[in-house]
Motif scaffolding. Structure first.
Motif, PDB file in Angstrom:
ATOM      1  N   PHE A   1     -10.937  -5.098  -7.583  1.00 45.99           N
ATOM      2  CA  PHE A   1      -9.499  -5.196  -7.840  1.00 45.99           C
ATOM      3  C   PHE A   1      -8.760  -3.877  -7.642  1.00 45.99           C
ATOM      4  CE2 PHE A   1     -11.616  -8.341 -10.612  1.00 45.99           C
ATOM      5  CZ  PHE A   1     -11.205  -9.475  -9.941  1.00 45.99           C
ATOM      6  N   SER A   2      -9.333  -2.794  -8.125  1.00 47.27           N
ATOM      7  CA  SER A   2      -8.714  -1.477  -7.998  1.00 47.27           C
ATOM      8  C   SER A   2      -9.799  -0.466  -7.672  1.00 47.27           C
ATOM      9  CB  SER A   2      -8.042  -1.059  -9.310  1.00 47.27           C
ATOM     10  OG  SER A   2      -7.026  -1.950  -9.658  1.00 47.27           O
TER      11      SER A   2
ATOM     12  N   GLN B   1      -0.612   0.673  -3.156  1.00 51.15           N
ATOM     13  CA  GLN B   1      -1.522   1.326  -2.223  1.00 51.15           C
ATOM     14  C   GLN B   1      -0.855   2.620  -1.775  1.00 51.15           C
ATOM     15  OE1 GLN B   1      -4.054  -0.353   1.333  1.00 51.15           O
ATOM     16  NE2 GLN B   1      -1.907  -0.598   1.769  1.00 51.15           N
TER      17      GLN B   1
ATOM     18  N   MET C   1      -5.995   1.863  -4.213  1.00 50.44           N
ATOM     19  CA  MET C   1      -5.608   0.470  -3.973  1.00 50.44           C
ATOM     20  C   MET C   1      -5.690  -0.300  -5.279  1.00 50.44           C
ATOM     21  SD  MET C   1      -4.777  -2.220  -2.343  1.00 50.44           S
ATOM     22  CE  MET C   1      -4.913  -2.132  -0.587  1.00 50.44           C
ATOM     23  N   ASN C   2      -4.637  -1.061  -5.561  1.00 50.40           N
ATOM     24  CA  ASN C   2      -4.614  -1.981  -6.692  1.00 50.40           C
ATOM     25  C   ASN C   2      -4.033  -3.282  -6.164  1.00 50.40           C
ATOM     26  OD1 ASN C   2      -4.746  -2.788  -9.495  1.00 50.40           O
ATOM     27  ND2 ASN C   2      -2.520  -2.693  -9.473  1.00 50.40           N
ATOM     28  N   HIS C   3      -4.802  -4.372  -6.240  1.00 48.32           N
ATOM     29  CA  HIS C   3      -4.335  -5.659  -5.726  1.00 48.32           C
ATOM     30  C   HIS C   3      -3.339  -6.293  -6.684  1.00 48.32           C
ATOM     31  CE1 HIS C   3      -7.069  -5.598  -2.366  1.00 48.32           C
ATOM     32  NE2 HIS C   3      -8.007  -5.187  -3.188  1.00 48.32           N
ATOM     33  N   GLU C   4      -2.380  -7.043  -6.150  1.00 47.53           N
ATOM     34  CA  GLU C   4      -1.277  -7.557  -6.941  1.00 47.53           C
ATOM     35  C   GLU C   4      -1.663  -8.650  -7.930  1.00 47.53           C
ATOM     36  OE1 GLU C   4       1.817  -9.691  -4.900  1.00 47.53           O
ATOM     37  OE2 GLU C   4       0.458 -10.120  -3.268  1.00 47.53           O
ATOM     38  N   TYR C   5      -2.834  -9.262  -7.795  1.00 43.77           N
ATOM     39  CA  TYR C   5      -3.156 -10.332  -8.730  1.00 43.77           C
ATOM     40  C   TYR C   5      -3.669  -9.824 -10.066  1.00 43.77           C
ATOM     41  CZ  TYR C   5      -7.390  -9.783  -5.914  1.00 43.77           C
ATOM     42  OH  TYR C   5      -8.448  -9.265  -5.223  1.00 43.77           O
TER      43      TYR C   5
ATOM     44  N   ASN D   1       1.552  -4.344 -10.213  1.00 40.69           N
ATOM     45  CA  ASN D   1       1.770  -4.989  -8.919  1.00 40.69           C
ATOM     46  C   ASN D   1       0.897  -4.325  -7.855  1.00 40.69           C
ATOM     47  OD1 ASN D   1       3.205  -2.603  -9.125  1.00 40.69           O
ATOM     48  ND2 ASN D   1       4.808  -3.271  -7.742  1.00 40.69           N
ATOM     49  N   GLU D   2       0.855  -4.921  -6.672  1.00 41.21           N
ATOM     50  CA  GLU D   2       0.039  -4.346  -5.605  1.00 41.21           C
ATOM     51  C   GLU D   2       0.537  -2.939  -5.287  1.00 41.21           C
ATOM     52  OE1 GLU D   2      -1.524  -5.108  -1.067  1.00 41.21           O
ATOM     53  OE2 GLU D   2      -0.591  -6.729  -2.172  1.00 41.21           O
TER      54      GLU D   2
END
Length: 135
Positions: free
Chosen positions: A69-70, A35, A109-113, A32-33
């Motif tokens: 993305f990350s 941060q 940071m890791n985006h939720e998609y 999941n997202e």
């Protein structure tokens, strides 16, 4: 309390010899997202040193060669407006980052998609060294 709720992995690490790891390491980074910021802090007249043993997150995009993305951003000082951005396997085992003063700042940071995340994350060791001519 609000910061802890919005960013539960944010932390300050000040014990030399401490292990610095991403959430879920080594099984999987969260899908999941996510941060957070990790501040690695040495004593006055000491430099923070972070030596990586493992680094494996989402690789750069083949389309635009960006960490889309990350990513892990590393800043060598609080006053530095932007740090160096890393993703994929861009930090090799044994690579050390040293602070200009007493702190290193890591922002992840890791985006939720990203629904399927099979990446381990990272693991490093925090140590200190003397800053020459510091008083």
């Amino acid at each position: 309390a609000l910061i802890k709720q919005l960013s539960p992995y944010t932390s300050v690490i000040s014990n030399s010899g401490a292990e610095v790891v991403s959430p879920g390491y080594p099984d999987k980074a969260p899908a999941n997202e996510t941060q957070y910021t990790q501040v690695v802090r040495a004593e006055k007249c000491q430099r923070a040193v972070l030596t990586f043993q493992d680094f494996h997150i989402e690789p750069r995009s083949a389309i635009n060669n960006r960490c889309a993305f990350s990513y892990l951003e590393i800043r060598s000082d609080v006053s530095v407006p932007e740090g160096k951005i890393f993703c994929g396997k861009e930090i090799e085992k044994g690579t050390a980052f040293k602070s200009d003063k007493s702190e290193l700042i890591l922002h992840y940071m890791n985006h939720e998609y990203i629904k399927k995340n099979g990446y381990r994350g990272y693991k490093a060791t925090f140590t200190t060294e003397n800053i020459p001519d510091c008083s």
